[in-house]
Design a protein around this motif. Sequence first.
Motif, PDB file in Angstrom:
ATOM      1  N   PRO A  42     -16.630 -12.763   1.475  1.00 11.91           N
ATOM      2  CA  PRO A  42     -18.009 -13.037   1.043  1.00 11.91           C
ATOM      3  C   PRO A  42     -19.036 -12.390   1.961  1.00 11.91           C
ATOM      4  O   PRO A  42     -18.773 -12.157   3.140  1.00 11.91           O
ATOM      5  CB  PRO A  42     -18.091 -14.563   1.119  1.00 11.91           C
ATOM      6  CG  PRO A  42     -17.142 -14.929   2.218  1.00 11.91           C
ATOM      7  CD  PRO A  42     -16.010 -13.935   2.119  1.00 11.91           C
ATOM      8  N   LYS A  43     -20.209 -12.124   1.402  1.00 10.41           N
ATOM      9  CA  LYS A  43     -21.310 -11.574   2.189  1.00 10.41           C
ATOM     10  C   LYS A  43     -22.557 -12.463   2.156  1.00 10.41           C
ATOM     11  O   LYS A  43     -23.383 -12.398   3.061  1.00 10.41           O
ATOM     12  CB  LYS A  43     -21.673 -10.177   1.668  1.00 10.41           C
ATOM     13  CG  LYS A  43     -20.606  -9.131   1.930  1.00 10.41           C
ATOM     14  CD  LYS A  43     -21.065  -7.744   1.533  1.00 10.41           C
ATOM     15  CE  LYS A  43     -21.076  -7.588   0.022  1.00 10.41           C
ATOM     16  NZ  LYS A  43     -21.432  -6.203  -0.388  1.00 10.41           N
ATOM     17  N   ASN A  44     -22.664 -13.280   1.114  1.00  8.76           N
ATOM     18  CA  ASN A  44     -23.883 -14.079   0.943  1.00  8.76           C
ATOM     19  C   ASN A  44     -23.609 -15.558   0.690  1.00  8.76           C
ATOM     20  O   ASN A  44     -24.549 -16.347   0.590  1.00  8.76           O
ATOM     21  CB  ASN A  44     -24.696 -13.533  -0.236  1.00  8.76           C
ATOM     22  CG  ASN A  44     -24.924 -12.044  -0.144  1.00  8.76           C
ATOM     23  OD1 ASN A  44     -25.663 -11.570   0.707  1.00  8.76           O
ATOM     24  ND2 ASN A  44     -24.270 -11.284  -1.019  1.00  8.76           N
ATOM     25  N   VAL A  45     -22.347 -15.920   0.560  1.00  5.12           N
ATOM     26  CA  VAL A  45     -21.975 -17.314   0.312  1.00  5.12           C
ATOM     27  C   VAL A  45     -20.799 -17.671   1.207  1.00  5.12           C
ATOM     28  O   VAL A  45     -20.193 -16.801   1.833  1.00  5.12           O
ATOM     29  CB  VAL A  45     -21.586 -17.552  -1.167  1.00  5.12           C
ATOM     30  CG1 VAL A  45     -22.764 -17.299  -2.091  1.00  5.12           C
ATOM     31  CG2 VAL A  45     -20.396 -16.676  -1.557  1.00  5.12           C
ATOM     32  N   LEU A  46     -20.484 -18.952   1.247  1.00  2.79           N
ATOM     33  CA  LEU A  46     -19.297 -19.409   1.951  1.00  2.79           C
ATOM     34  C   LEU A  46     -18.183 -19.647   0.936  1.00  2.79           C
ATOM     35  O   LEU A  46     -18.428 -19.716  -0.270  1.00  2.79           O
ATOM     36  CB  LEU A  46     -19.604 -20.694   2.722  1.00  2.79           C
ATOM     37  CG  LEU A  46     -20.779 -20.627   3.702  1.00  2.79           C
ATOM     38  CD1 LEU A  46     -20.974 -21.979   4.384  1.00  2.79           C
ATOM     39  CD2 LEU A  46     -20.581 -19.528   4.733  1.00  2.79           C
ATOM     40  N   ILE A  47     -16.970 -19.771   1.414  1.00  6.24           N
ATOM     41  CA  ILE A  47     -15.839 -20.001   0.516  1.00  6.24           C
ATOM     42  C   ILE A  47     -15.883 -21.450   0.021  1.00  6.24           C
ATOM     43  O   ILE A  47     -15.963 -22.377   0.828  1.00  6.24           O
ATOM     44  CB  ILE A  47     -14.511 -19.725   1.238  1.00  6.24           C
ATOM     45  CG1 ILE A  47     -14.452 -18.248   1.654  1.00  6.24           C
ATOM     46  CG2 ILE A  47     -13.321 -20.071   0.347  1.00  6.24           C
ATOM     47  CD1 ILE A  47     -13.261 -17.906   2.525  1.00  6.24           C
ATOM     48  N   PRO A  48     -15.862 -21.662  -1.289  1.00  8.93           N
ATOM     49  CA  PRO A  48     -15.987 -23.029  -1.807  1.00  8.93           C
ATOM     50  C   PRO A  48     -14.784 -23.897  -1.454  1.00  8.93           C
ATOM     51  O   PRO A  48     -13.648 -23.428  -1.410  1.00  8.93           O
ATOM     52  CB  PRO A  48     -16.090 -22.821  -3.323  1.00  8.93           C
ATOM     53  CG  PRO A  48     -15.448 -21.502  -3.578  1.00  8.93           C
ATOM     54  CD  PRO A  48     -15.739 -20.667  -2.369  1.00  8.93           C
ATOM     55  N   ARG A  49     -15.077 -25.161  -1.208  1.00  9.29           N
ATOM     56  CA  ARG A  49     -14.030 -26.165  -1.001  1.00  9.29           C
ATOM     57  C   ARG A  49     -13.849 -26.871  -2.339  1.00  9.29           C
ATOM     58  O   ARG A  49     -14.726 -27.616  -2.780  1.00  9.29           O
ATOM     59  CB  ARG A  49     -14.446 -27.139   0.095  1.00  9.29           C
ATOM     60  CG  ARG A  49     -14.763 -26.434   1.415  1.00  9.29           C
ATOM     61  CD  ARG A  49     -15.291 -27.398   2.454  1.00  9.29           C
ATOM     62  NE  ARG A  49     -15.680 -26.706   3.681  1.00  9.29           N
ATOM     63  CZ  ARG A  49     -16.156 -27.313   4.760  1.00  9.29           C
ATOM     64  NH1 ARG A  49     -16.314 -28.637   4.756  1.00  9.29           N
ATOM     65  NH2 ARG A  49     -16.487 -26.625   5.831  1.00  9.29           N
ATOM     66  N   THR A  50     -12.732 -26.663  -2.958  1.00  8.58           N
ATOM     67  CA  THR A  50     -12.610 -26.971  -4.385  1.00  8.58           C
ATOM     68  C   THR A  50     -12.116 -28.381  -4.714  1.00  8.58           C
ATOM     69  O   THR A  50     -12.149 -28.776  -5.873  1.00  8.58           O
ATOM     70  CB  THR A  50     -11.668 -25.955  -5.051  1.00  8.58           C
ATOM     71  OG1 THR A  50     -10.389 -25.986  -4.391  1.00  8.58           O
ATOM     72  CG2 THR A  50     -12.237 -24.550  -4.948  1.00  8.58           C
ATOM     73  N   LYS A  51     -11.662 -29.145  -3.729  1.00  8.08           N
ATOM     74  CA  LYS A  51     -11.093 -30.458  -4.048  1.00  8.08           C
ATOM     75  C   LYS A  51     -12.105 -31.361  -4.747  1.00  8.08           C
ATOM     76  O   LYS A  51     -11.793 -32.013  -5.750  1.00  8.08           O
ATOM     77  CB  LYS A  51     -10.581 -31.136  -2.776  1.00  8.08           C
ATOM     78  CG  LYS A  51      -9.269 -30.573  -2.253  1.00  8.08           C
ATOM     79  CD  LYS A  51      -8.773 -31.372  -1.059  1.00  8.08           C
ATOM     80  CE  LYS A  51      -7.434 -30.832  -0.562  1.00  8.08           C
ATOM     81  NZ  LYS A  51      -6.946 -31.596   0.614  1.00  8.08           N
ATOM     82  N   GLY A  52     -13.319 -31.416  -4.209  1.00  5.11           N
ATOM     83  CA  GLY A  52     -14.348 -32.256  -4.816  1.00  5.11           C
ATOM     84  C   GLY A  52     -14.731 -31.778  -6.200  1.00  5.11           C
ATOM     85  O   GLY A  52     -14.959 -32.588  -7.110  1.00  5.11           O
ATOM     86  N   PHE A  53     -14.789 -30.460  -6.374  1.00  9.14           N
ATOM     87  CA  PHE A  53     -15.138 -29.908  -7.684  1.00  9.14           C
ATOM     88  C   PHE A  53     -14.044 -30.214  -8.702  1.00  9.14           C
ATOM     89  O   PHE A  53     -14.332 -30.615  -9.837  1.00  9.14           O
ATOM     90  CB  PHE A  53     -15.354 -28.398  -7.577  1.00  9.14           C
ATOM     91  CG  PHE A  53     -15.662 -27.740  -8.890  1.00  9.14           C
ATOM     92  CD1 PHE A  53     -16.909 -27.880  -9.474  1.00  9.14           C
ATOM     93  CD2 PHE A  53     -14.697 -26.987  -9.554  1.00  9.14           C
ATOM     94  CE1 PHE A  53     -17.203 -27.279 -10.689  1.00  9.14           C
ATOM     95  CE2 PHE A  53     -14.977 -26.384 -10.765  1.00  9.14           C
ATOM     96  CZ  PHE A  53     -16.231 -26.531 -11.334  1.00  9.14           C
ATOM     97  N   VAL A  54     -12.797 -30.036  -8.304  1.00  8.14           N
ATOM     98  CA  VAL A  54     -11.677 -30.319  -9.212  1.00  8.14           C
ATOM     99  C   VAL A  54     -11.683 -31.789  -9.614  1.00  8.14           C
ATOM    100  O   VAL A  54     -11.500 -32.129 -10.797  1.00  8.14           O
ATOM    101  CB  VAL A  54     -10.335 -29.938  -8.545  1.00  8.14           C
ATOM    102  CG1 VAL A  54      -9.162 -30.440  -9.384  1.00  8.14           C
ATOM    103  CG2 VAL A  54     -10.242 -28.430  -8.356  1.00  8.14           C
ATOM    104  N   ALA A  55     -11.913 -32.673  -8.642  1.00  6.89           N
ATOM    105  CA  ALA A  55     -11.962 -34.104  -8.943  1.00  6.89           C
ATOM    106  C   ALA A  55     -13.123 -34.425  -9.879  1.00  6.89           C
ATOM    107  O   ALA A  55     -12.995 -35.255 -10.792  1.00  6.89           O
ATOM    108  CB  ALA A  55     -12.090 -34.903  -7.648  1.00  6.89           C
ATOM    109  N   SER A  56     -14.258 -33.768  -9.667  1.00  2.00           N
ATOM    110  CA  SER A  56     -15.425 -34.006 -10.519  1.00  2.00           C
ATOM    111  C   SER A  56     -15.146 -33.585 -11.958  1.00  2.00           C
ATOM    112  O   SER A  56     -15.457 -34.316 -12.911  1.00  2.00           O
ATOM    113  CB  SER A  56     -16.637 -33.242  -9.976  1.00  2.00           C
ATOM    114  OG  SER A  56     -16.971 -33.682  -8.677  1.00  2.00           O
ATOM    115  N   VAL A  57     -14.566 -32.410 -12.123  1.00  2.00           N
ATOM    116  CA  VAL A  57     -14.254 -31.927 -13.473  1.00  2.00           C
ATOM    117  C   VAL A  57     -13.225 -32.836 -14.140  1.00  2.00           C
ATOM    118  O   VAL A  57     -13.358 -33.196 -15.318  1.00  2.00           O
ATOM    119  CB  VAL A  57     -13.740 -30.474 -13.417  1.00  2.00           C
ATOM    120  CG1 VAL A  57     -13.195 -30.042 -14.778  1.00  2.00           C
ATOM    121  CG2 VAL A  57     -14.858 -29.537 -12.976  1.00  2.00           C
ATOM    122  N   SER A  58     -12.213 -33.246 -13.397  1.00  2.00           N
ATOM    123  CA  SER A  58     -11.159 -34.096 -13.962  1.00  2.00           C
ATOM    124  C   SER A  58     -11.710 -35.424 -14.460  1.00  2.00           C
ATOM    125  O   SER A  58     -11.289 -35.932 -15.508  1.00  2.00           O
ATOM    126  CB  SER A  58     -10.072 -34.350 -12.908  1.00  2.00           C
ATOM    127  OG  SER A  58      -9.464 -33.141 -12.510  1.00  2.00           O
TER     128      SER A  58
END
Length: 315
Positions: free
Chosen positions: A124-140
Motif C-alpha cells: 500500500p501507498k495511501n492506506v493501511l492493510i485492513p484487519r478483516t476479522k471485524g468486517f467478516v463478523a459484521s457481514v456475517s
Amino acid sequence: MDPETFQLMGKEHALLIANHRSDIDWLVGWVLAQRAGCLGSALAVMKKSSKFLPVIGWSMWFSEYLFLERSWAKDENTLKLGLQRLKDFPRPFWLALFVEGTRFTQAKLLAAQEYATSQGLPVPKNVLIPRTKGFVASVSNMRTFVPAIYDATVAVPKNQPSPTMLRLLKGQPSVIHVHIKRHLMKDLPETEEGVAQWCKDIFVAKDALLDKHMADDTFGNEQLQNTGRPKKSLLVVISWSSLLVFGAIKLFKWSSFLSSWKGIGFSVAGLAVVTLLMHILVVFSQSERSTSAKAANARQTLKQAPSDTSRDKQQ
C-alpha cells in the motif's frame, strides 16, 4: 457518488467502511449522516477508551456505539451481541467500521509496507492493510437485514492542511473530499475467507483511487452530489445556544454569583476544568499518540538499532 446511492443514503440500513485518514474522521461521518438525515441513528465501532473522552466520547457512549478492546478473544462476543441488537433498529442506520484498525500515519504505513512485502501482498501507498476479522463478523451478522455496504474513501486536497481537533477548536476550516461507492450485501461472497479477500481487494482499489486523487486532486469524472446545508440544523443550534446563554445570564443575575470571591473562584475553577478537558481531547485525537503509532515507531527504532551498533563498532 452515483445518483442512486445519493438517493438511498439515509433511507436504508448500511455498513460503512472507510479509510481512517484524519484525527476527526468521526466528524466527517457525522456531517455526512446529518446531510443524509440519519445522524440520530449513525453508529460506529470504536476502541473502548474513546467513550471516556470529554463530551464527544460520552455522546457516543449514550448513543450506544459499539466499543471494543482490540483483543479479538474479548471483542468477538461483544461485537456479535452489538450487531444482533441492530436487527430490530427502528430507523435506517449507518454503522461505521474503520477496518484498518487505526489512524493513518507514515510510521504505520512503513510497518504495513514491510508486512505486505514479507507476505507477498500488494504494497500500500495511501492506506493501511485492513484487519478483516471485524468486517467478516459484521457481514456475517448483518447480511440478512442490511442491504448495502458504503465504501467511503476520504482524501485531503493537496493545498489543504490535514484536519485536526486543534484546528476544529480554533475555528479553522478544513476541506475533505469523500468518494462513496455502494455495494449490495447480497453480492458479497458467502464464505468468511471470500468476504475477507473482498475487503482486502476493496482497499487495494481504494489505494489506487487515492493515488489518482493525489495526482489530479479529484476522484475522477464521477458526478458530484450537492448535499447542501440543512437550515433546520442551523435553527436548532441557534435556538439552543440562545436558550443556554439567556439561562446563564439570568442565573448569574439571580444568584449574584460573581459578586463574591467564592463565586469568582468557582468560575475560574470551572474554566480550568473545561480547558483541561479540551486539552485531553486534543491530545487523545492526535494520530501520533495512538498505541499503534507508538508500536510502529518502536519497530522502526529497533530496526535502526543494529545498523547504529555496527557503525559504532566500525568507528
